[in-house]
Enzyme design. Structure first.
Site, short mmCIF file in Angstrom:
data_model
loop_
_atom_site.label_atom_id
_atom_site.label_comp_id
_atom_site.label_asym_id
_atom_site.label_seq_id
_atom_site.Cartn_x
_atom_site.Cartn_y
_atom_site.Cartn_z
N SER A 159 42.01 23.19 -27.55
CA SER A 159 42.81 23.98 -28.48
C SER A 159 42.15 25.29 -28.88
O SER A 159 42.82 26.18 -29.41
CB SER A 159 43.12 23.17 -29.74
OG SER A 159 41.94 22.93 -30.49
N LYS B 72 39.28 25.23 -35.94
CA LYS B 72 40.31 26.26 -35.79
C LYS B 72 39.75 27.59 -36.28
O LYS B 72 38.66 27.68 -36.84
CB LYS B 72 41.56 25.92 -36.60
CG LYS B 72 42.20 24.57 -36.28
CD LYS B 72 42.79 24.50 -34.89
CE LYS B 72 43.36 23.11 -34.60
NZ LYS B 72 43.79 22.97 -33.18
#
Length: 278
Positions: free
Chosen positions: A83, A154
């Site tokens: 990701s 993230k």
């Protein structure tokens, strides 16, 4: 009269001879072969045949130091998915600076952070077997196991007070009305295939993965408590270095993408909150 002989005989009395002999043996007892003088004052289980115990104690002490450092200073973190490609790749072990936000500093736009998503990106983490949980945390703390399912990595795109929208006419994300060119995105990915317009609550963060087409991030939890944002106090730390594999040794790249983003109404200026730092 042989007084000298009498004195000599007095000195060789049974009591004095025994006492003298005990003093001599106690003060001049030879060390065993291969034994240092100081070893005679150590407990028997730490000497001689107890070498394996000393090795075990040393290993335990080293493990305790590693766990303390991982718990409070720098923690290895195993990247389990793609990701965050191409910034971070599956199998990378990053070193997370847990002191980055401990002394009054807050996460800034562009920071790559590790956080606990329980309660924002998912349900509160269920309680399980405490022994298994402790062993898993210990293994994850040294980068030998995947992190807890509630831990995520993230990039911070919006901080408290920011209005984050997607997208402008060129398909770019806007922060406080300023389009940003995200050069860290995985080649071929669009900034977002989902349109959104959100204001980040104070004390929370809007976070997104660099591989937007393969990242479950704030966009996917718009309907969840917090509107997809993450509490600042759930941030574990900032990803600083890639420590493994050897060919990937490097600092996690910083970005000046957000340098021109204006302050949110009532927020902090972009000169403090945005872009490259450190």
């Amino acid at each position: 009269m042989n007084t000298e002989g009498q004195l000599a005989e007095r000195d060789r009395s049974p009591g004095s001879e025994k006492e003298h002999g005990e003093r001599s043996r106690s003060s001049h007892a030879p060390a065993r072969a291969g034994e240092s003088p100081s070893a005679r004052w150590l407990p028997e289980w730490l000497t001689g045949g107890g070498r394996w115990r000393r090795a075990a104690l040393l290993a335990a002490a080293c493990a305790a130091v590693v766990l303390l450092v991982s718990g409070f200073v720098v923690q290895p973190f195993l990247i389990p998915s793609g990701s965050m490609e191409n910034t971070l790749r599956p199998g990378d072990r990053v070193l997370v600076n847990k002191l980055a936000y401990r002394f009054g500093d807050d996460p800034r736009r562009g920071d790559v952070v590790v956080f606990d998503g329980a309660g924002s990106f998912g349900e509160e983490e269920p309680s399980g077997n405490p022994v298994t949980g402790l062993l898993r945390k210990a293994a994850a703390a040294v980068g030998l196991a995947e992190p807890a399912e509630s831990d995520y990595v993230k990039r911070v795109v919006g901080i408290g007070g920011d209005r984050v929208t997607c997208c402008d006419k060129r398909g770019r994300i806007e922060v406080n009305g300023q389009p940003v060119d995200e050069g860290y995105l995985r080649p071929g990915d669009r900034p977002s295939r989902v349109r959104f317009d959100t204001v980040v609550p104070e004390g929370r963060l809007w976070v997104m993965g660099d591989h937007r087409d393969a990242s479950r991030d704030s966009r996917d939890y718009l309907g969840a408590p917090g509107g997809g944002t993450v509490p600042v106090d759930k941030v574990i730390g900032r990803a600083e270095w890639i420590g493994w594999p050897f060919g990937r040794w490097s600092a996690v790249p910083r970005t000046d993408t957000f340098a021109d983003v204006p302050a949110a109404p009532g927020g902090i200026p972009s000169a403090v909150s945005g872009g490259a730092h450190g």
